[in-house]
Enzyme design. Structure first.
Site, PDB file in Angstrom:
ATOM      1  N   LYS A 208      84.816  45.388  30.042  1.00  0.00           N
ATOM      2  CA  LYS A 208      83.776  44.595  29.365  1.00  0.00           C
ATOM      3  C   LYS A 208      82.405  44.964  29.941  1.00  0.00           C
ATOM      4  CE  LYS A 208      82.378  39.813  28.593  1.00  0.00           C
ATOM      5  NZ  LYS A 208      82.696  38.387  28.783  1.00  0.00           N
ATOM      6  N   GLU A 214      87.337  49.499  40.208  1.00  0.00           N
ATOM      7  CA  GLU A 214      88.679  50.082  40.055  1.00  0.00           C
ATOM      8  C   GLU A 214      88.752  50.916  38.779  1.00  0.00           C
ATOM      9  OE1 GLU A 214      88.021  46.866  40.544  1.00  0.00           O
ATOM     10  OE2 GLU A 214      89.448  45.935  41.939  1.00  0.00           O
ATOM     11  N   GLY A 269      86.819  37.888  29.686  1.00  0.00           N
ATOM     12  CA  GLY A 269      87.806  38.945  29.901  1.00  0.00           C
ATOM     13  C   GLY A 269      89.232  38.456  29.749  1.00  0.00           C
ATOM     14  N   ARG A 270      89.526  37.272  30.331  1.00  0.00           N
ATOM     15  CA  ARG A 270      90.903  36.780  30.305  1.00  0.00           C
ATOM     16  C   ARG A 270      91.302  36.202  28.943  1.00  0.00           C
ATOM     17  NH1 ARG A 270      87.625  34.351  33.799  1.00  0.00           N
ATOM     18  NH2 ARG A 270      86.989  32.166  33.465  1.00  0.00           N
ATOM     19  N   GLU A 355      91.871  31.796  37.156  1.00  0.00           N
ATOM     20  CA  GLU A 355      90.479  32.286  37.156  1.00  0.00           C
ATOM     21  C   GLU A 355      89.592  31.330  36.339  1.00  0.00           C
ATOM     22  OE1 GLU A 355      88.854  36.318  35.459  1.00  0.00           O
ATOM     23  OE2 GLU A 355      89.368  36.641  37.565  1.00  0.00           O
ATOM     24  N   HIS A 386     118.678  33.326  40.648  1.00  0.00           N
ATOM     25  CA  HIS A 386     119.232  34.011  41.829  1.00  0.00           C
ATOM     26  C   HIS A 386     118.116  34.343  42.809  1.00  0.00           C
ATOM     27  CE1 HIS A 386     122.935  34.471  39.475  1.00  0.00           C
ATOM     28  NE2 HIS A 386     122.109  34.646  38.465  1.00  0.00           N
ATOM     29  N   LYS A 513      83.930  41.708  45.834  1.00  0.00           N
ATOM     30  CA  LYS A 513      83.452  42.999  45.314  1.00  0.00           C
ATOM     31  C   LYS A 513      82.242  43.468  46.125  1.00  0.00           C
ATOM     32  CE  LYS A 513      84.699  42.339  40.402  1.00  0.00           C
ATOM     33  NZ  LYS A 513      84.157  42.179  39.026  1.00  0.00           N
TER      34      LYS A 513
HETATM   35  O1  F6P Z   1      88.461  39.418  37.875  1.00  0.00           O
HETATM   36  C1  F6P Z   1      87.110  39.476  37.610  1.00  0.00           C
HETATM   37  C2  F6P Z   1      86.894  40.112  36.263  1.00  0.00           C
HETATM   38  O2  F6P Z   1      85.546  40.035  35.928  1.00  0.00           O
HETATM   39  C3  F6P Z   1      87.752  39.493  35.171  1.00  0.00           C
HETATM   40  O3  F6P Z   1      87.230  38.291  34.681  1.00  0.00           O
HETATM   41  C4  F6P Z   1      87.800  40.615  34.186  1.00  0.00           C
HETATM   42  O4  F6P Z   1      88.825  40.447  33.231  1.00  0.00           O
HETATM   43  C5  F6P Z   1      88.041  41.804  35.119  1.00  0.00           C
HETATM   44  O5  F6P Z   1      87.279  41.496  36.291  1.00  0.00           O
HETATM   45  C6  F6P Z   1      87.667  43.154  34.535  1.00  0.00           C
HETATM   46  O6  F6P Z   1      86.318  43.134  34.146  1.00  0.00           O
HETATM   47  P1  F6P Z   1      85.815  44.309  33.147  1.00  0.00           P
HETATM   48  O7  F6P Z   1      86.587  44.143  31.855  1.00  0.00           O
HETATM   49  O8  F6P Z   1      84.348  44.054  32.996  1.00  0.00           O
HETATM   50  O9  F6P Z   1      86.126  45.620  33.804  1.00  0.00           O
END
Ligand code: F6P
Length: 523
Positions: A208, A214, A269-270, A355, A386, A513
């Site tokens: 987003k 990452e 995002g979620r 979150e 189990h 971060k």
């Molecule tokens: O976990 C933090 C966050 O901002 C989430 O809300 C989001 O889904 C994720 O990192 C990835 O963010 P992006 O889609 O901007 O890479």
């Protein structure tokens, strides 16, 4: 358009619930079920869902007081503001319009004076056309070969939702193999690269913000691997697409402008799998099935918007959560889908719920003195029987359980499904009714274990009176999965409204971060 700022513990309902809680200390599920109508009275049927909440530690009075609480917290007003695009995400000054992404009504949704539906429809059309071209083989890789694999590169909401849906709906998948790279762990990236051919793999970079460390690191490594394996920079436009709100950064990364799928900052995002973040879903199961997923969510949204609270599935679920979290002080709830397809549902729900509602400052900016977001965890049945069910049956903690089951299997295997569902039903019965001392005594006696019957006895008693809710769905198809996911989104929303928190920002993830990037500079 502000949400009301009301501390729920100051409401009349909360005070009445506190008094009622002490009345309920002697509540027995076994006794409650002497009322043979209980299961029927406390089951809500909607489409292909049966939401049975009869095995909870509640009476009709409990539900009445909990729905009063929802009314005092002006839940109805909050629902109306959210769906109509009011900026209820006040800390980020944004609307919360993931529901617009699956708005099948003809009604416009106006944000800042502009109907957002046309651009959503354009985005869906782009997803549809692109998916069709890749699946049919007309859209090819840089050497002119049709695609065989898709790699989704994203993390958090840019991974968990698409991954969960693709894995849950693999019965409906086409020839494309879909892989998900999220963690910055380079070894895992290498494990995926070992499985794919650069010529026939489509890389979908989902971010987003297009600033997530990452995702950018993984995308850069993979792009370098692509260039080291026969491709040149001009070939990137054949095998790489991106999903983001940050068009400049995407272009800087080298993605062709025609290969950018937009999304919007008013979709969290979620909550974003319904947008182009779900591109890998549409590629994996085809756009028609993706559309069914959206339709299921729309139908749950409509139920949520239009149904009175005492018959409203997400509202009842949220109120039950609050009843245990804030009155029994149980700090977790466990999600147990009796379907291996839904193995990734608990991790998805962890981000969605924790979150959103892992907050301790209320909407007035004050430190909260009551419990808010609970801990979500889970695994698939029957595997967890189990693993950790011992603790839930005979441990010292109260852990409300949410079972999910499907009446029909997809491959129509009778014997397996009968056994799976026998366990599904047995577990909630065992939790509710337990096993008494007399029953254990009789069992030990008949089994001839007379010598140590008394010493064994205490270990084999099941207290029972352990709460659970059972969601029984006709079968696992795209529409029913869409309904199920939207159910959890609306349950999460309802909890946040009542807890008087903002469920749509996530400042808590920023400190880590910042510290990580500071450490990197010193490495
Ligand atoms: O976990 C933090 C966050 O901002 C989430 O809300 C989001 O889904 C994720 O990192 C990835 O963010 P992006 O889609 O901007 O890479």
């Amino acid at each position: 358009m502000a949400l009301i700022k009301r501390n729920p513990t100051t409401t009349k309902s909360w005070k009445e619930l506190t008094k009622h809680f002490s009345e309920m200390k002697s509540f027995s599920l076994k006794k409650a079920f002497q009322n043979t109508n209980r299961k029927n009275d406390l089951t809500i049927k909607f489409n292909e869902f049966e939401f049975d909440y009869s095995k909870n530690l509640i009476s009709k009075k409990t539900i009445g007081l909990l729905t009063n609480l929802a009314n005092e917290c002006e839940l109805k007003d909050a629902i109306s503001k959210q769906f109509s695009g009011k900026k209820i995400n006040e800390t980020e000054n944004r609307a919360v319009l993931h529901t617009a992404l699956r708005n099948f009504s003809k009604a416009p949704i106006v944000l800042d004076g502009k109907d957002v539906m046309p651009e959503i429809k354009n985005s869906l059309t782009k997803i549809q056309n692109f998916s069709q071209a890749v699946i049919s083989g007309t859209q090819k890789g840089f050497t002119g070969k049709a695609f065989t694999d898709v790699v989704n590169i994203g993390i958090g909401g840019s991974d968990l939702g698409p991954k969960m849906v693709v894995e849950s709906l693999q019965f409906y998948k086409n020839h494309l193999n879909t892989h998900f790279i999220s963690n910055i762990d380079g070894d895992y990236v290498q494990e995926v690269l070992k499985k794919i051919n650069p010529e026939t793999t489509l890389f979908v970079i989902v971010s987003k913000t297009f600033t997530t460390q990452e995702t950018l690191t993984n995308a850069t490594t993979i792009q370098q691997w692509f260039l080291n394996n026969g491709a040149t920079k001009k070939d990137i436009k054949y095998n790489f697409v991106a999903v983001s709100t940050n068009l400049k950064k995407v272009k800087d990364f080298g993605i062709d402008k025609n290969n950018i799928f937009t999304m919007w900052n008013w979709v969290g995002g979620r909550f974003s799998l319904w947008s182009a973040v779900g591109l890998s879903i549409s590629l994996s199961i085809g756009f028609p099935n993706f559309e069914q997923l959206l339709l299921g969510a729309y139908e749950m949204d409509t139920h949520f918007k239009e149904t009175s609270f005492e018959k409203n599935i997400p509202v009842i679920a949220a109120l039950l959560s609050i009843w245990y979290n804030n009155f029994y002080l149980s700090e977790t709830e466990v999600i147990l889908p009796y379907s291996q397809y839904l193995e990734n549902l608990p991790p998805f729900l962890q981000q969605l719920s924790m979150e959103s509602n892992g907050k301790s400052i209320d909407r007035a900016g004050k430190k909260i003195k009551y419990q808010t977001g609970n801990i979500i965890w889970g695994s698939t049945g029957t595997n967890m029987q189990h693993a950790f069910m011992q603790l839930i049956h005979q441990g010292t903690k109260l852990i409300p359980v949410e079972f999910i089951g499907f009446k029909k299997s997809l491959y129509k295997n009778k014997e397996h499904h009968q056994k799976l569902m026998a366990n599904y039903h047995a577990q909630s019965d065992a939790l509710a009714y337990g096993k008494t001392k007399d029953t254990v005594h009789l069992e030990l006696k008949t089994s001839g274990k007379m010598d140590n019957i008394n010493s064994l006895l205490p270990f084999k008693i099941f207290e029972g009176n352990k709460p659970s809710t059972s969601i029984l769905i006709k079968n696992l198809n795209p529409k029913n999965l869409g309904m199920l996911i939207a159910y959890y989104e609306q349950k999460t929303f309802t909890q946040g409204i009542i807890w008087n928190i903002y469920s749509f920002d996530q400042f808590g993830v920023e400190l880590g971060k910042e510290l990580a990037s500071k450490m990197l500079k010193t490495c």
